[in-house]
Scaffold this motif. Structure first.
Motif, PDB file in Angstrom:
ATOM      1  N   ASN A   4       0.698  -1.333   0.013  1.00 35.54           N
ATOM      2  CA  ASN A   4       0.318  -0.010   0.054  1.00 35.54           C
ATOM      3  C   ASN A   4       0.873   1.269  -0.129  1.00 35.54           C
ATOM      4  N   PHE A   5       1.919   1.059   0.388  1.00 30.91           N
ATOM      5  CA  PHE A   5       3.089   2.315   0.149  1.00 30.91           C
ATOM      6  C   PHE A   5       4.150   1.988  -0.800  1.00 30.91           C
ATOM      7  N   SER A   6       4.329   3.163  -1.707  1.00 31.45           N
ATOM      8  CA  SER A   6       5.302   2.702  -2.743  1.00 31.45           C
ATOM      9  C   SER A   6       6.522   2.395  -2.180  1.00 31.45           C
ATOM     10  N   SER A   7       7.438   1.433  -2.835  1.00 34.43           N
ATOM     11  CA  SER A   7       8.740   0.919  -2.580  1.00 34.43           C
ATOM     12  C   SER A   7       9.693   2.198  -3.064  1.00 34.43           C
ATOM     13  N   ARG A   8       8.983   3.010  -4.027  1.00 34.26           N
ATOM     14  CA  ARG A   8      10.072   4.154  -4.226  1.00 34.26           C
ATOM     15  C   ARG A   8       9.463   5.444  -3.337  1.00 34.26           C
ATOM     16  N   LEU A 178       0.456  10.648  19.473  1.00 33.07           N
ATOM     17  CA  LEU A 178       1.457  11.005  18.547  1.00 33.07           C
ATOM     18  C   LEU A 178       1.753  10.136  17.435  1.00 33.07           C
ATOM     19  N   ALA A 179       1.560   8.781  17.538  1.00 38.29           N
ATOM     20  CA  ALA A 179       1.882   7.841  16.719  1.00 38.29           C
ATOM     21  C   ALA A 179       0.767   7.931  15.436  1.00 38.29           C
ATOM     22  N   LEU A 180      -0.532   8.024  15.997  1.00 38.82           N
ATOM     23  CA  LEU A 180      -1.297   8.441  15.121  1.00 38.82           C
ATOM     24  C   LEU A 180      -1.563   9.426  14.265  1.00 38.82           C
ATOM     25  N   LEU A 181      -0.991  10.754  14.996  1.00 40.52           N
ATOM     26  CA  LEU A 181      -0.957  11.975  14.104  1.00 40.52           C
ATOM     27  C   LEU A 181       0.302  11.913  13.048  1.00 40.52           C
ATOM     28  N   LEU A 182       1.290  11.249  13.420  1.00 39.35           N
ATOM     29  CA  LEU A 182       2.276  10.951  12.377  1.00 39.35           C
ATOM     30  C   LEU A 182       1.862   9.996  11.237  1.00 39.35           C
ATOM     31  N   MET A 183       1.175   8.843  11.750  1.00 41.38           N
ATOM     32  CA  MET A 183       0.710   8.024  10.226  1.00 41.38           C
ATOM     33  C   MET A 183      -0.049   8.760   9.670  1.00 41.38           C
ATOM     34  N   LEU A 184      -0.873   9.609   9.941  1.00 41.42           N
ATOM     35  CA  LEU A 184      -1.974  10.421   9.298  1.00 41.42           C
ATOM     36  C   LEU A 184      -1.104  11.106   8.121  1.00 41.42           C
ATOM     37  N   LEU A 185       0.313  11.364   8.345  1.00 39.94           N
ATOM     38  CA  LEU A 185       1.114  12.297   7.194  1.00 39.94           C
ATOM     39  C   LEU A 185       1.382  11.028   6.421  1.00 39.94           C
ATOM     40  N   VAL A 186       1.369   9.942   6.501  1.00 35.76           N
ATOM     41  CA  VAL A 186       1.868   9.178   5.440  1.00 35.76           C
ATOM     42  C   VAL A 186       1.003   8.736   4.336  1.00 35.76           C
ATOM     43  N   ARG A 187       1.378   8.979   3.109  1.00 39.40           N
ATOM     44  CA  ARG A 187       0.553   8.878   2.053  1.00 39.40           C
ATOM     45  C   ARG A 187       0.289   7.478   1.492  1.00 39.40           C
ATOM     46  N   GLU A 188      -0.786   7.097   1.190  1.00 35.06           N
ATOM     47  CA  GLU A 188      -1.349   5.790   0.860  1.00 35.06           C
ATOM     48  C   GLU A 188      -1.780   5.874  -0.390  1.00 35.06           C
ATOM     49  N   THR A 189      -1.120   4.753  -1.440  1.00 36.83           N
ATOM     50  CA  THR A 189      -1.794   4.544  -2.658  1.00 36.83           C
ATOM     51  C   THR A 189      -2.855   3.115  -2.628  1.00 36.83           C
ATOM     52  N   PRO A 190      -3.958   3.478  -2.713  1.00 36.40           N
ATOM     53  CA  PRO A 190      -4.692   1.894  -2.666  1.00 36.40           C
ATOM     54  C   PRO A 190      -4.438   1.350  -3.725  1.00 36.40           C
ATOM     55  N   ARG A 191      -4.569  -0.012  -3.537  1.00 36.43           N
ATOM     56  CA  ARG A 191      -4.257  -1.106  -4.521  1.00 36.43           C
ATOM     57  C   ARG A 191      -5.673  -1.681  -4.861  1.00 36.43           C
ATOM     58  N   ALA A 192      -5.766  -2.409  -5.900  1.00 38.23           N
ATOM     59  CA  ALA A 192      -6.937  -3.119  -6.187  1.00 38.23           C
ATOM     60  C   ALA A 192      -7.353  -4.280  -5.029  1.00 38.23           C
ATOM     61  N   PRO A 193      -8.567  -4.255  -4.525  1.00 44.46           N
ATOM     62  CA  PRO A 193      -8.764  -5.294  -3.531  1.00 44.46           C
ATOM     63  C   PRO A 193      -8.748  -6.566  -4.191  1.00 44.46           C
ATOM     64  N   THR A 194      -8.347  -7.716  -3.374  1.00 40.35           N
ATOM     65  CA  THR A 194      -8.531  -9.249  -3.837  1.00 40.35           C
ATOM     66  C   THR A 194      -9.559  -9.725  -3.303  1.00 40.35           C
ATOM     67  N   LYS A 195     -10.312 -10.660  -4.254  1.00 40.54           N
ATOM     68  CA  LYS A 195     -11.282 -11.338  -3.998  1.00 40.54           C
ATOM     69  C   LYS A 195     -11.339 -12.171  -2.809  1.00 40.54           C
ATOM     70  N   PRO A 196     -12.174 -12.540  -1.897  1.00 44.42           N
ATOM     71  CA  PRO A 196     -12.203 -13.492  -0.822  1.00 44.42           C
ATOM     72  C   PRO A 196     -12.118 -15.102  -1.446  1.00 44.42           C
ATOM     73  N   SER A 197     -11.154 -15.520  -0.740  1.00 45.41           N
ATOM     74  CA  SER A 197     -11.057 -17.075  -1.522  1.00 45.41           C
ATOM     75  C   SER A 197     -10.371 -18.115  -0.381  1.00 45.41           C
ATOM     76  N   LEU A 198     -11.085 -18.978   0.143  1.00 50.16           N
ATOM     77  CA  LEU A 198     -10.562 -19.760   1.042  1.00 50.16           C
ATOM     78  C   LEU A 198      -9.093 -20.387   0.625  1.00 50.16           C
ATOM     79  N   GLY A 199      -9.238 -21.027  -0.687  1.00 51.00           N
ATOM     80  CA  GLY A 199      -8.301 -21.792  -1.090  1.00 51.00           C
ATOM     81  C   GLY A 199      -7.036 -21.310  -0.684  1.00 51.00           C
ATOM     82  N   PRO A 200      -6.624 -20.194  -1.252  1.00 43.43           N
ATOM     83  CA  PRO A 200      -5.115 -19.815  -0.967  1.00 43.43           C
ATOM     84  C   PRO A 200      -4.882 -19.827   0.588  1.00 43.43           C
TER      85      PRO A 200
END
Length: 398
Positions: A4-8, A178-200
């Motif tokens: 959810n967070f870019s490796s770059r 304080l941890a909460l406030l700091l994490m709010l500053l971190v940008r997140e790029t949502p990724r495509a949700p995965t479909k629920p599956s018991l098999g994996p």
């Protein structure tokens, strides 16, 4: 789950993320060294004390895997991290203002729920590194937590002396905020949700390379949480140790633990995972035997240091192995499974040790706990467990 967070991500974002994690661990550990003694004020029964302390591990065990799966399904990690930080503050507040052992148990349960946040935290950080560096990444993230815990546990006794037990709980809640406030500053790029599956999920559970490291870590955490975080503080108090000395006992563990984490990050490629795992269990067995024998508080310091070194070596190695041989989209689920399994060790350790200590005494219980650690070193037992669980990430032969 896809990261959810870019490796770059810019270095500033990584620094803010790391600072938030640092404050998160402060919120969980500022009161931890003397928590068993604090609980003992409300009950003299070691079994009840062990049960209350075990709630931290129980709720981690129940939620960490579901959190990993839910994070995959949603395609986001940040909401889970933020909610975990809120629970960290709430749990500290509930324990600090409790007026009976039941409410302390409720508060400890809430902090266990908060600790489930560690799943997305570790996975997000590990994705800043290539898959071949999974063990190194988990060791580095554990080092951040280790540094925070050193500061937290080294402060507990002085905080108790300055403002009573409530001061440490209040400051823990502030650190979580304080941890909460700091994490709010971190940008997140949502990724495509995965479909629920018991098999994996079933497939992961059936894979020895994923399950066996988790079972070994559960055994290690069973002993660690029974000794370090539950009954060594009570034993030290029975020997006449002050709150400051009890606080430094856990700091001793944390400092040497950080040394072990650093050594693992530096030498895993040279020594290989199998040797590191065996070394960790050998040291843990020796430490538990020493705690069982210790006639004074100062010997307990040596025992605590050995436990810290043992878990510093074994914990990140086993955690990294659990995600080393899985595909990218399975990593969060695999990490959640791993942490859920070893969370049961964190739960059952204090609970079982409390029941045994009630019947046989604390030090006799420590003697019993050394047995599973040393069994791993027996070729007929450990060989079968370690061989499929610790496929060497370097490809070296040992």
């Amino acid at each position: 789950m896809p990261t959810n967070f870019s490796s770059r991500a810019p270095k500033g974002q990584i620094a803010v993320f790391t600072a938030a994690v640092f404050c998160y661990w402060l919120g969980l550990y500022l009161y931890a060294p003397t928590l068993p003694i604090y609980v003992k004020q409300y009950s003299s029964h070691l079994g009840a004390i062990g049960l209350v302390l075990s709630m931290y591990g129980l709720w981690q065990a129940l939620l960490r895997f579901p959190v990993g799966l839910a994070s995959d399904l949603l395609g986001r990690a940040k909401p889970f991290i933020l909610f975990g930080y809120v629970l960290t503050a709430l749990g500290a507040w509930l324990i600090g203002f409790a007026d009976d052992i039941v409410w302390i148990g409720v508060g400890r349960s809430v902090t266990g729920l908060a600790a489930a946040t560690w799943v997305p935290i570790v996975v997000v950080f590990s994705r800043f590194f290539p898959p071949a560096q999974a063990i190194r990444a988990t060791a580095l993230m554990a080092m951040v937590g280790g540094a925070a815990r050193i500061l937290a546990t080294g402060s507990t006794g002085f905080l108790n002396s300055a403002g009573g037990y409530s001061l440490a709980f209040n400051l823990a809640a502030v650190a979580a905020g304080l941890a909460l406030l700091l994490m709010l500053l971190v940008r997140e790029t949502p990724r495509a949700p995965t479909k629920p599956s018991l098999g994996p999920v079933v497939s992961l559970v059936r894979r020895p390379q994923v399950l066996f490291p988790a079972l070994l870590n559960a055994s290690s955490q069973f002993v660690n949480w029974a000794v370090t975080f539950s009954f060594i503080p009570i034993l030290a108090g029975n020997m006449g140790a002050s709150d400051v000395e009890v606080s430094f006992l856990m700091t001793d563990f944390m400092v040497v633990n950080l040394v072990g984490l650093s050594a693992t990050a530096a030498f895993v490629n040279r020594l290989g995972a199998r040797k590191l795992v065996r070394t960790g269990f050998l040291l843990l067995g020796m430490a538990t035997l020493l705690a069982a024998w210790s006639p004074t508080v100062w010997w307990l310091f040596l025992a605590q240091g050995l436990v810290g070194l043992a878990t510093g070596i074994g914990y990140p190695t086993l955690m990294g192995l659990s995600i080393r041989h899985v595909s990218d989209h399975e990593r969060t689920a695999a990490m959640g499974l791993h942490q859920a399994v070893y969370g049961f060790g964190m739960f059952t350790g204090p609970f079982v040790a409390g029941l045994l200590s009630e019947q046989f005494g604390i030090q006799t219980t420590f003697l019993m706990l050394a047995v599973p650690c040393l069994l791993v070193l027996v070729p007929q037992v450990g060989g079968r467990i370690l061989h499929p669980a610790t496929a060497d990430p370097t490809g070296a032969r040992h």
